[in-house]
Write an enzyme that holds these catalytic residues in place. Structure first.
Site, PDB file in Angstrom:
ATOM      1  CG  ASP A   2      -1.988  -1.018   1.208  1.00 39.36           C
ATOM      2  OD1 ASP A   2      -2.773  -0.997   0.243  1.00 39.36           O
ATOM      3  OD2 ASP A   2      -2.063  -1.851   2.140  1.00 39.36           O
ATOM      4  CG  ASP A   6      -7.137  -3.533   0.242  1.00 38.70           C
ATOM      5  OD1 ASP A   6      -6.887  -3.934   1.391  1.00 38.70           O
ATOM      6  OD2 ASP A   6      -6.449  -2.672  -0.357  1.00 38.70           O
TER       7      ASP A   6
HETATM    8  C1  DX5 Z   1      -6.304   0.335   3.331  1.00 43.87           C
HETATM    9  C2  DX5 Z   1      -5.322  -0.530   2.596  1.00 43.87           C
HETATM   10  C3  DX5 Z   1      -5.400  -1.952   2.932  1.00 43.87           C
HETATM   11  C4  DX5 Z   1      -5.031  -2.276   4.369  1.00 43.87           C
HETATM   12  C5  DX5 Z   1      -5.879  -3.458   4.749  1.00 43.87           C
HETATM   13  O1  DX5 Z   1      -5.984   1.649   3.009  1.00 43.87           O
HETATM   14  O2  DX5 Z   1      -5.536  -0.417   1.205  1.00 43.87           O
HETATM   15  O3  DX5 Z   1      -4.614  -2.744   2.049  1.00 43.87           O
HETATM   16  O4  DX5 Z   1      -3.691  -2.586   4.566  1.00 43.87           O
HETATM   17  O5  DX5 Z   1      -5.673  -3.716   6.087  1.00 43.87           O
HETATM   18  P1  DX5 Z   1      -6.681  -4.579   6.959  1.00 43.87           P
HETATM   19  O6  DX5 Z   1      -6.712  -5.952   6.382  1.00 43.87           O
HETATM   20  O7  DX5 Z   1      -6.095  -4.503   8.320  1.00 43.87           O
HETATM   21  O8  DX5 Z   1      -8.039  -3.886   6.874  1.00 43.87           O
HETATM   22 ZN    ZN Z   2      -4.560  -1.893  -0.192  1.00 40.48          ZN
END
Ligand code: DX5
Ligand code: ZN
Length: 216
Positions: free
Chosen positions: A35, A175
């Site tokens: 990310d 995601d």
């Molecule tokens: C949110 C990101 C995600 C995040 C997901 O901005 O795009 O990829 O890392 O994390 P979790 O699985 O903890 O919601």
């Molecule tokens: Zn992401």
């Protein structure tokens, strides 16, 4: 169930990033979700090319890069140089999305389009055949560890129908807020790829948690 698991290193321990990457290398994880945030498109700044360069050298799984930045076109070359496998740009950030996706593919990467929770899937009608992947944000992007937005199931189903209707080969990635508890339902709704940050890295036994995801 048959989904790709892409743990997000946003939730990794950046003091020990190398060992977290080694853990993913030794696990059943399929991809590594990366990310990149610019502090403008989203209210957070994560990391950039120096970290990507380290990943290029250490990660043994395809890098699934999700850019939450306002000007992705400027950096397509850089991401290609950092061994990016799939590059997902935000629908909301691209004025000339058709050109951007073609440019990503021309550089040898798979092209993904990410949708914020408020962006309807029918806006993809005229671009869905140009994308290799659609990334459905099931939280507002910017942070790991947020609560899954339940409306996302409906969105995934609508997107699946659009893909079939348009004869597109695009895969669906989900995601945000993905856990061992909702993974099966997401896969059933049509998700091909699941991202998991908190669920993997805040687990006492991440390798075992990844195994449990893959055994669903
Ligand atoms: C949110 C990101 C995600 C995040 C997901 O901005 O795009 O990829 O890392 O994390 P979790 O699985 O903890 O919601
Ligand atoms: Zn992401």
């Amino acid at each position: 169930m048959d989904f790709i698991l892409s743990p997000s290193i946003l939730s990794a321990d950046f003091g020990h990033l190398e060992s977290d990457i080694a853990m993913l290398n030794n696990s059943e994880a399929d991809w590594i979700h990366v990310d990149v945030m610019d502090g403008v498109f989203v209210p957070n700044i994560s990391f950039g090319f120096p970290v990507m360069n380290m990943l290029k050298k250490t990660a043994q799984k395809p890098l699934d890069v999700h850019v939450m930045i306002t000007q992705p076109d400027q950096y397509i070359n850089h991401f290609a140089e950092q061994a990016t496998s799939t590059l997902s740009v935000h629908y909301e950030a691209c004025t000339h999305l058709h050109r951007t996706l073609n440019e990503i593919r021309n550089k040898g990467m798979k092209a993904g389009v990410a949708l914020n929770p408020h962006t309807p899937v029918n806006l993809l009608e005229d671009i869905i055949t140009e994308a290799d992947m659609i990334l459905v944000l099931s939280v507002n992007p910017g942070f790991g560890g947020q609560k899954f937005i339940e409306h996302s199931y409906q969105k995934i189903e609508k997107l699946k129908n659009l893909i079939i209707q348009k004869n597109s080969n695009a895969k669906i990635e989900v995601d945000g807020g993905v856990t061992l508890d909702n993974a099966a339902k997401l896969s059933k709704a049509g998700a091909d790829i699941l991202v998991a940050g908190n669920a993997v890295f805040n687990s006492a036994k991440p390798i075992e948690t990844i195994r449990q995801f893959k055994a669903i």
